[in-house]
Scaffold this motif. Structure first.
Motif, mmCIF file in Angstrom:
data_model
loop_
_atom_site.group_PDB
_atom_site.id
_atom_site.type_symbol
_atom_site.label_atom_id
_atom_site.label_comp_id
_atom_site.label_asym_id
_atom_site.label_seq_id
_atom_site.Cartn_x
_atom_site.Cartn_y
_atom_site.Cartn_z
ATOM 1 N N SER A 1 0.778 -1.019 0.064
ATOM 2 C CA SER A 1 0.142 -0.083 0.094
ATOM 3 C C SER A 1 0.799 1.105 -0.086
ATOM 4 C CB SER A 1 -0.714 -0.071 1.290
ATOM 5 O OG SER A 1 -1.410 1.331 1.140
ATOM 6 N N PRO A 2 0.466 2.123 -0.607
ATOM 7 C CA PRO A 2 0.986 3.530 -0.687
ATOM 8 C C PRO A 2 1.110 4.222 0.817
ATOM 9 C CG PRO A 2 -0.863 3.487 -1.956
ATOM 10 C CD PRO A 2 -0.559 2.319 -1.701
ATOM 11 N N ARG A 3 0.109 3.814 1.275
ATOM 12 C CA ARG A 3 -0.121 4.372 2.914
ATOM 13 C C ARG A 3 1.158 3.843 3.647
ATOM 14 N NH1 ARG A 3 -5.564 4.930 4.395
ATOM 15 N NH2 ARG A 3 -4.629 5.693 6.565
ATOM 16 N N PHE A 4 1.705 2.904 3.265
ATOM 17 C CA PHE A 4 2.814 2.324 4.006
ATOM 18 C C PHE A 4 4.334 3.109 3.952
ATOM 19 C CE2 PHE A 4 0.860 -1.989 4.025
ATOM 20 C CZ PHE A 4 -0.281 -1.661 5.020
ATOM 21 N N ILE A 5 4.346 4.106 2.979
ATOM 22 C CA ILE A 5 5.461 4.841 2.477
ATOM 23 C C ILE A 5 5.745 5.232 3.790
ATOM 24 C CG2 ILE A 5 6.422 6.588 1.151
ATOM 25 C CD1 ILE A 5 4.686 5.562 -0.904
ATOM 26 N N GLY A 6 7.160 5.450 4.435
ATOM 27 C CA GLY A 6 7.637 6.258 5.347
ATOM 28 C C GLY A 6 7.292 5.610 6.676
ATOM 29 N N LYS A 7 6.485 4.488 6.780
ATOM 30 C CA LYS A 7 6.173 4.019 7.997
ATOM 31 C C LYS A 7 7.072 2.615 8.264
ATOM 32 C CE LYS A 7 1.625 5.734 8.166
ATOM 33 N NZ LYS A 7 1.781 6.813 7.487
ATOM 34 N N ARG A 8 7.363 2.626 9.687
ATOM 35 C CA ARG A 8 8.003 1.298 10.024
ATOM 36 C C ARG A 8 6.979 0.198 10.078
ATOM 37 N NH1 ARG A 8 9.349 3.393 15.605
ATOM 38 N NH2 ARG A 8 7.624 4.216 15.517
ATOM 39 N N PRO A 9 7.578 -1.056 10.296
ATOM 40 C CA PRO A 9 6.658 -2.251 10.002
ATOM 41 C C PRO A 9 5.673 -2.220 11.329
ATOM 42 C CG PRO A 9 8.898 -2.956 9.953
ATOM 43 C CD PRO A 9 8.957 -1.294 10.270
ATOM 44 N N LEU A 10 5.888 -1.734 12.510
ATOM 45 C CA LEU A 10 4.965 -1.906 13.598
ATOM 46 C C LEU A 10 3.783 -0.917 13.140
ATOM 47 C CD1 LEU A 10 4.137 -2.852 16.425
ATOM 48 C CD2 LEU A 10 5.535 -0.795 17.150
ATOM 49 N N GLU A 11 4.184 0.381 12.623
ATOM 50 C CA GLU A 11 3.209 1.167 12.309
ATOM 51 C C GLU A 11 2.166 0.687 11.216
ATOM 52 O OE1 GLU A 11 5.105 5.727 12.711
ATOM 53 O OE2 GLU A 11 6.189 4.162 11.470
ATOM 54 N N ARG A 12 2.672 -0.025 10.163
ATOM 55 C CA ARG A 12 1.990 -0.921 9.105
ATOM 56 C C ARG A 12 1.176 -1.635 9.627
ATOM 57 N NH1 ARG A 12 6.781 -1.477 4.653
ATOM 58 N NH2 ARG A 12 7.530 0.784 4.698
ATOM 59 N N HIS A 13 1.708 -2.643 10.575
ATOM 60 C CA HIS A 13 0.864 -3.563 11.325
ATOM 61 C C HIS A 13 -0.405 -3.122 11.989
ATOM 62 C CE1 HIS A 13 3.743 -7.127 10.716
ATOM 63 N NE2 HIS A 13 3.892 -6.496 9.722
ATOM 64 N N ARG A 14 0.023 -1.976 12.742
ATOM 65 C CA ARG A 14 -0.932 -1.117 13.250
ATOM 66 C C ARG A 14 -2.318 -0.754 12.515
ATOM 67 N NH1 ARG A 14 2.608 1.883 17.475
ATOM 68 N NH2 ARG A 14 2.828 0.557 19.048
ATOM 69 N N LEU A 15 -1.850 -0.269 11.301
ATOM 70 C CA LEU A 15 -2.929 0.172 10.396
ATOM 71 C C LEU A 15 -3.802 -1.205 9.897
ATOM 72 C CD1 LEU A 15 -0.784 2.745 7.930
ATOM 73 C CD2 LEU A 15 -2.742 3.333 9.823
ATOM 74 N N VAL A 16 -3.184 -2.281 9.732
ATOM 75 C CA VAL A 16 -3.852 -3.336 9.218
ATOM 76 C C VAL A 16 -4.810 -3.685 10.505
ATOM 77 C CG1 VAL A 16 -3.503 -5.520 8.777
ATOM 78 C CG2 VAL A 16 -2.184 -4.013 7.590
ATOM 79 N N TYR A 17 -4.099 -3.867 11.621
ATOM 80 C CA TYR A 17 -5.038 -4.406 12.790
ATOM 81 C C TYR A 17 -5.861 -3.385 12.976
ATOM 82 C CZ TYR A 17 -2.412 -8.695 13.996
ATOM 83 O OH TYR A 17 -1.602 -9.645 13.758
ATOM 84 N N ASP A 18 -5.920 -2.127 13.056
ATOM 85 C CA ASP A 18 -6.954 -1.065 13.236
ATOM 86 C C ASP A 18 -8.026 -1.409 12.282
ATOM 87 O OD1 ASP A 18 -5.598 -0.252 15.388
ATOM 88 O OD2 ASP A 18 -4.898 1.757 14.202
ATOM 89 N N ALA A 19 -7.898 -1.557 11.201
ATOM 90 C CA ALA A 19 -8.851 -1.607 9.863
ATOM 91 C C ALA A 19 -9.683 -3.001 10.156
ATOM 92 C CB ALA A 19 -8.037 -1.765 8.618
ATOM 93 N N LEU A 20 -8.925 -3.964 10.861
ATOM 94 C CA LEU A 20 -9.634 -5.261 10.918
ATOM 95 C C LEU A 20 -10.121 -5.645 12.374
ATOM 96 C CD1 LEU A 20 -7.075 -7.669 9.106
ATOM 97 C CD2 LEU A 20 -9.295 -6.361 7.980
ATOM 98 N N ARG A 21 -10.039 -4.492 13.237
ATOM 99 C CA ARG A 21 -10.710 -4.729 14.765
ATOM 100 C C ARG A 21 -11.764 -5.197 14.828
ATOM 101 N NH1 ARG A 21 -10.278 0.853 16.982
ATOM 102 N NH2 ARG A 21 -7.970 0.214 17.074
ATOM 103 N N SER A 22 -12.781 -5.010 14.054
ATOM 104 C CA SER A 22 -14.154 -5.788 14.260
ATOM 105 C C SER A 22 -14.334 -7.037 14.039
ATOM 106 C CB SER A 22 -15.100 -4.992 13.291
ATOM 107 O OG SER A 22 -15.027 -5.237 11.927
ATOM 108 N N LEU A 23 -13.164 -7.579 13.337
ATOM 109 C CA LEU A 23 -13.039 -9.041 13.088
ATOM 110 C C LEU A 23 -12.095 -9.783 13.921
ATOM 111 C CD1 LEU A 23 -12.497 -9.215 9.026
ATOM 112 C CD2 LEU A 23 -14.761 -9.634 10.244
ATOM 113 N N LYS A 24 -11.571 -9.245 15.006
ATOM 114 C CA LYS A 24 -10.631 -10.107 15.705
ATOM 115 C C LYS A 24 -11.563 -10.688 16.742
ATOM 116 C CE LYS A 24 -6.543 -10.630 17.933
ATOM 117 N NZ LYS A 24 -6.551 -12.046 18.062
ATOM 118 N N GLY A 25 -11.364 -12.316 16.885
ATOM 119 C CA GLY A 25 -12.302 -12.964 17.766
ATOM 120 C C GLY A 25 -12.858 -14.265 17.334
#
Length: 89
Positions: free
Chosen positions: A48-72
């Protein structure tokens, strides 16, 4: 396509993925406590272009935040993420 993968794809559209591959790995975790509770195990590659300039942890947080409603138990228990910016592929 499973309902969980379809929901993941829908929830990740805001990240504007250029590549989005999601594989259900739940069959490899039969007997695992998370699998017994109903949550699946998934492997994801997302570019994703949204990952440009972001560290791996920040990228993972973006993904997990987007998928929060599916966790469980009715979504996913575990998610392995490979997240790259377009210039890294």
């Amino acid at each position: 396509m499973s309902p969980t993968i379809a929901a993941m794809r829908r929830l990740l559209t805001d990240l504007e993925p250029l590549v989005l591959e999601i594989e259900d790995q739940s069959h490899r975790h039969i007997g695992h406590a998370g699998a017994a509770a109903g949550g699946g195990h998934f492997d994801m590659t997302i570019v994703s272009p949204r990952f440009i300039g972001k560290r791996p942890l920040e990228r993972h947080r973006l993904v997990y935040d987007a998928l929060r409603s599916l966790k469980g138990p009715h979504g996913f228990h575990a998610l392995s993420i490979t997240a790259k910016a377009p210039d890294e592929i």
